[in-house]
Write a protein that holds these residues in place. Sequence first.
Motif, PDB file in Angstrom:
ATOM      1  N   SER A 297       0.357   5.670   0.212  1.00 35.35           N
ATOM      2  CA  SER A 297      -0.550   6.801   0.251  1.00 35.35           C
ATOM      3  C   SER A 297       0.244   8.091   0.390  1.00 35.35           C
ATOM      4  O   SER A 297       1.330   8.100   0.960  1.00 35.35           O
ATOM      5  CB  SER A 297      -1.580   6.639   1.357  1.00 35.35           C
ATOM      6  OG  SER A 297      -0.957   6.680   2.593  1.00 35.35           O
TER       7      SER A 297
ATOM      8  N   ASP B 274       0.828  -1.198   0.000  1.00 32.60           N
ATOM      9  CA  ASP B 274       0.000   0.000   0.000  1.00 32.60           C
ATOM     10  C   ASP B 274       0.860   1.245   0.000  1.00 32.60           C
ATOM     11  O   ASP B 274       1.891   1.289   0.670  1.00 32.60           O
ATOM     12  CB  ASP B 274      -0.852   0.044   1.270  1.00 32.60           C
ATOM     13  CG  ASP B 274      -1.877  -1.053   1.308  1.00 32.60           C
ATOM     14  OD1 ASP B 274      -2.963  -0.846   0.776  1.00 32.60           O
ATOM     15  OD2 ASP B 274      -1.567  -2.137   1.855  1.00 32.60           O
TER      16      ASP B 274
ATOM     17  N   ASN C 262      -3.108   0.319  -3.949  1.00 32.60           N
ATOM     18  CA  ASN C 262      -2.999  -0.969  -3.283  1.00 32.60           C
ATOM     19  C   ASN C 262      -2.812  -2.064  -4.327  1.00 32.60           C
ATOM     20  O   ASN C 262      -3.452  -2.047  -5.366  1.00 32.60           O
ATOM     21  CB  ASN C 262      -4.299  -1.202  -2.473  1.00 32.60           C
ATOM     22  CG  ASN C 262      -4.501  -2.652  -2.082  1.00 32.60           C
ATOM     23  OD1 ASN C 262      -4.983  -3.451  -2.883  1.00 32.60           O
ATOM     24  ND2 ASN C 262      -4.147  -3.001  -0.878  1.00 32.60           N
TER      25      ASN C 262
ATOM     26  N   CYS D 111      -6.128   2.244  -7.596  1.00 28.51           N
ATOM     27  CA  CYS D 111      -5.535   3.504  -7.168  1.00 28.51           C
ATOM     28  C   CYS D 111      -6.633   4.552  -7.186  1.00 28.51           C
ATOM     29  O   CYS D 111      -7.628   4.414  -7.912  1.00 28.51           O
ATOM     30  CB  CYS D 111      -4.364   3.909  -8.056  1.00 28.51           C
ATOM     31  SG  CYS D 111      -4.786   4.135  -9.780  1.00 28.51           S
TER      32      CYS D 111
ATOM     33  N   GLY E 187      -4.037   7.238  -3.004  1.00 27.98           N
ATOM     34  CA  GLY E 187      -3.701   5.949  -2.412  1.00 27.98           C
ATOM     35  C   GLY E 187      -3.694   4.861  -3.466  1.00 27.98           C
ATOM     36  O   GLY E 187      -4.387   4.971  -4.478  1.00 27.98           O
TER      37      GLY E 187
END
Lengths: 447, 464
Positions: A32, A30, A150, A171, A148
């Motif tokens: 961010s 992840d 992932n 995203c 963010g």
Amino acid sequence: MSKLNLTDLIDKAQEFGAEDVEFYYEISEDNSIEVYEGEVESLESAHSKGLGIRVFVEGKMGFAYTTNFNDGVIEKVIKEAIANAKIAVEDEHRTLANGDYDYKELDIYNPQFSESSVEDKIDLILKMEKAALEYSDKIESVISAGYGDNISEITIANSKGLNQSYKSNTCYAYLYVMASEGEEKQTASALSYGRSLDDVAPVQTGEEAAENAIKLLGGKQVNSQEAPVIFTPEVGSMFLYLLASALTAEAVQKGRSLFVDKLNEVVAANKVNIIDDGTLEAGLATAPFDDEGVPCAPTNIIEDGVLKNYLYDIYTANKDKVESTGNAQRSYRGIPNVAPSNFYLAAGEEKPVDIIGGVENGFYVHKVIGLFSGSNTISGDFSVGATGQWIENGEIKQAVSEVTIAGNLIDFLKDIEELGDDLKFNPMVGSFGSPTFKVKKLAISGS
Amino acid sequence: MLSDKLIKQILQVALEGGGDFAEIYFEDSISNAMTLENSRIERVKTGYDLGVGVRVLTGDKVSYAYTDDLTKESLLQVAKVAGAASRGSSKASVMDLTKGTVNLIHPIKVRPEEIEKAKKAAIMERANKAALDYDDSIRQVMVSYFDTTQKVMIANSEGLYVEDERIHTRMMVRAVASDGKSMQTGSEGPGLHMGFELFDKYPPEEIGREAARQAVTMLKADPAPSGKIPVVINNGFGGVLFHEACGHGMEADAIQKNSSVFAGKVGEQVASKLVTAVDDGTVLNAWGSYGVDDEGHQVQRNVLIKDGILQDYMYDLKAARKEGRVSTGSGRRESYQSIPIPRMTNTFIEKGESKPEEIIAAVDNGLYAKKLSGGQVETATGEFIFTVAEGYLIKNGKLAEPVKGASLIGRGIDVLNKIVMIGDDLELAPGMCGKAGQSIPAAVGQPTLLVEEITVGGTERGES
């Protein structure tokens, strides 16, 4: 990242005394980023993994999870799950997915994504923040602007022979802005998402949030009355979230739903179709199989106004002697529950402007607060705080704030008169979608 | 835990990107949870969370990385990732670690691991039985129990090294009553920063009966009226209104982004003169208490409003550095997977001098909100909506019939200015507070108080 040999662990758990075993293993990456006033404010990055263990001992289920993979820990966690099973009550409906399924090929993983640079991601949020700030002098600040992404890989293996995994990535970029005029302030947010940076539309998203905050400025209370109410896709999707919670078989079986005993009955206007589809590639809750390994598939919940099905996982399906609809959801930290995947109200054919144009005197809702605490999904009664605009003779006359709208969900569904052609998913609250739509009348309380 | 040598090495690597402050957060947690439904124990769970987060500050920029892989290579890699993202030009170095101690210890009498699972299940069964036996109209009872033991270690490049342990225990009971026509629910869920001795303070039967009492009472309730009327808010969980609609607006991150109605108002009158409000993490064994915060700062009592005048905000380290001051010990995080941000601990309005019955007697025609349930707030504007789970009309200074479906709407700062009486019966109640995707235990509280006017949105029809 180290690969666990789940087949060996299944054998080990059975040696320790478990009759059936299931492992849910999640590996994720992840990132961010948040920016504030043109500068990067925070940058986070993580690699993590977790293992959830379900065991069955004499028909009783126990669970444990760990993020600690040090030597000997997994064995300890398996034993803990077995000890937990011994406390639970036997339940014949708790079973695991049977090994053999055909899964649909889905395009939910973009292998190029991991090559996207941090600079491009930062650039994207800066553009979005700038677009909002430059939209109008009335935009006082962008309270938060973030990005963010992932990448995750889910593996499910059980003692019935299932051993499957899939990768996916997402995203997104979002912002939360504040507009002001004199002493008055209004906020709004917007979000854009996809599976590659190109899917995210920074300028459009920034402007959308700005526009939404500005149009709510100068809001006044209106007199208490009954009037037609038009819902935006964003607000509509919040109601879909609420409806979904009452349309799970779990809620129905426990008597906690207004849809108890309503199967094959008319529960909504004829034009209303509500669908759950875990294979919708554009959705965020898309996967080849659910969190028990059952294939995801489209399910018609309300078809032409008639209640056709509920959402099921294996446990609730066993209770009703039907098949799971592929709606088990969990993380490695928990036991599966029934939950919606991509859940939406199907679009109609009307243009949103025409729907507004046809209202003589009514409320156009842009934001609601307190929907979940203010609703009773057993009786269907709801009461929420609302902000929006008042419509007079087909035109938007002025902003409205500090009012509540109240009604009953069944009347609400039956009173849906017009549906827009603008279906939109709102990933802020899961993956719920709605077009603009009009409800004949609701009670509005103001001054 | 990690050796001093490794900690120093990790901090050093983290600073190599040019950051001016580096910190390690180590967490080792065990959580137990179980639920009871239809008198059957289900969903018995245990969780093990272990991980390390490395944070680097460069001016007021933060970079963060975490891992659950505690090998030396992985930890140094995480430090490198956080350090590289910091993009600073500082030449800060790591000071020698000084082992610090926690000044305030919240005593734990019976640690969760000392109690067998079957004994925890038995407590749930007692609450279940008491709720079922309360009245024939009780149809369903759900009980959930959980305990968590969280061990943390925080070390930073300024030489801080401190460990803390937080133990939380809570049980919640939800009862559903039905008279064949409608269903109503009631709930009760005490929780404290303590072990199994929680149930000496809150006998399980009382928890069960209280949930059942609410559900049964609300069966007889009429739809609530709507309009602007005086509202008496009960003590305890009624404080959620202050926490949500005012407390979040006093967290320094919201202030620094000017996204709060309280920004720039220190020293100004923001509430009725009767109001003194604090955020106090030192209350012994309270749900939101701790020894040190998640940045290693000793917990303290922070006065937010004194006699109606705004005193100060709640700061974490990052927000404090920005203003060249010290943290208020308010830096909290959900787990090693999150960065610390300014948060509340136990936030409450201090007690006043009125008796609760005098407060009710002062209202001619109004609403008594005995129990609030959830709500939602727009922090930037302070606009809120709360649902009254258990409400009564007040007529001529006396409690009258129960009402359902009432919601309170308004703005936090308006309500603070309209508080006209405050009781002497301060109480705290537990809640889970969500912010920026992080959920943490926080207590809310207040004495019984009277707000001279709030907009009540009711469900009574045909009103205009």
